[in-house]
Design an enzyme around this catalytic site. Structure first.
Site, PDB file in Angstrom:
ATOM      1  CE1 TYR A  34      -4.060   1.992   1.022  1.00 10.87           C
ATOM      2  CE2 TYR A  34      -2.557   3.084   2.528  1.00 10.87           C
ATOM      3  CZ  TYR A  34      -3.778   3.039   1.888  1.00 10.87           C
ATOM      4  OH  TYR A  34      -4.707   4.021   2.104  1.00 10.87           O
ATOM      5  CE  LYS A  90      -3.618   4.948  -1.136  1.00 12.39           C
ATOM      6  NZ  LYS A  90      -4.691   5.313  -2.090  1.00 12.39           N
TER       7      LYS A  90
END
Ligand code: NAD
Length: 308
Positions: free
Chosen positions: A165, A169
């Protein structure tokens, strides 16, 4: 200032729930024709439920707004293309794209398999690429466009158990940095929101990461993030390359900065020991500054762009 979206079309990915739903409702309230994209999957990205996007469209229409659903998976190239096609077929233009769709596959890195990695990078980072790549020719032809991608402080600063993640991101920040340059002469502004608001996604984040912070996030509302997204997606915003954190009514900028460091001295030997001995000067952020591109600050760039 009036952040109106009359006669504009806004695409919001992952708009069936949480932050995306809040953004979509507000864009519609401000006059936008909205494409509500959502696969309706679970928080890990499994399964499908077209009722999720359809419900937000019904909510928008019940309030007098205009919306069409898209059930496409933005992690697939064809899915991103179809989201933009849905907008073009229904409304004939795309003014803003809010890349918001996301999933969680949190695991300590040693337990994270290839599928967890690919699924996260797919929904978040490739999910920006697919929709923006389809929207880009439309923006260029219109000579207008606004992009807001959705990063996380996990990518900017780090959070245990979120290697996939956080990488996805942070990848968006690199994508923004290039697209802001490529979009500039076409009037395309590319910015990023770093949100925190209580949604089903935050409900799954283990409190072990930081009990205090998560508890605080859980009292913050998605609606408190939306104003920053709406402003950056509006024709009133002429800034590009910004990362804005929004949480509970607080807004601040996050930036990658360049330190002053130590200058080269022609002919001087610079071995590993020298680097170690000067580590505190090399790593100092005193008088650090933000770059606009490889060689220019924003001020340098704007000066160079002025007619002589
Ligand atoms: N809530 C927070 O505090 C927080 C913090 C940092 C970042 N974010 C980011 O904000 C975004 C929205 O998160 P949320 O908290 O509202 O979560 P959420 O789970 O409530 O909503 C995300 C939506 O995205 C949809 N989606 C997932 N993968 C998709 C795909 N491939 N194609 C289309 N739709 C897809 C889901 O079905 C879901 O409805 C995410 O990108 C998330 O990573 C949220």
């Amino acid at each position: 200032m009036n952040c109106s979206f009359d006669d504009q079309t806004v695409i919001v990915t992952g708009a069936g729930r949480g932050l995306g739903r809040s953004h979509a409702l507000e864009f519609a309230r401000r006059g936008a024709k909205v494409v509500v994209n959502d696969t309706g999957g679970d928080v890990n990205g499994n399964g499908r439920d077209p009722g999720v996007a359809a419900a937000v469209c019904s909510e928008i229409r019940a309030a007098g707004g205009t919306a069409v659903p898209s059930f496409d998976d933005v992690a697939q190239y064809e899915g991103g293309y179809n989201v933009v096609k849905t907008a073009m077929d229904a409304f004939g233009r795309v003014d803003a794209v809010i890349c918001n769709a996301g999933i969680l596959r949190d695991l300590a890195f040693h337990n994270m398999n290839e599928d967890d990695w690919d699924a996260s990078l797919g929904a978040h980072l490739k999910g920006c690429y697919t929709v923006l790549h389809a929207a880009w020719p439309v923006f260029r032809q219109q000579r207008y466009g606004r992009v807001v991608m959705t990063t996380s402080i996990s990518g900017a600063f780090g959070n245990f158990g979120q290697a996939n993640y956080g990488a996805a991101k942070a990848g968006m920040i690199g994508l923004m940095n290039v697209l802001k340059l490529e979009g500039e002469k076409y009037g395309v502004m590319v910015n990023i929101i770093s949100p925190a608001g209580a949604t089903r996604m935050t409900g799954t984040v283990p409190s072990a990461s930081d009990a205090g912070r998560v508890a605080q996030a859980n009292v913050n509302l998605p609606e408190q993030v939306t104003p920053a997204v709406v402003y950056m997606a509006s024709s009133e915003c002429h800034d590009s390359g910004m990362i804005i954190h929004a949480q509970g009514g607080q807004f601040y900028r996050i930036a990658i900065v360049r330190g002053r460091g130590l200058p080269a001295e022609p002919g001087a030997e610079r071995n590993a020991e020298w680097v170690g001995e000067h580590w505190s000067d090399i790593t100092s952020l005193d008088d650090a500054y933000v770059m606009w591109n490889l060689g220019q600050t924003r001020a340098d760039h704007d000066r160079a762009a002025q007619p002589a």
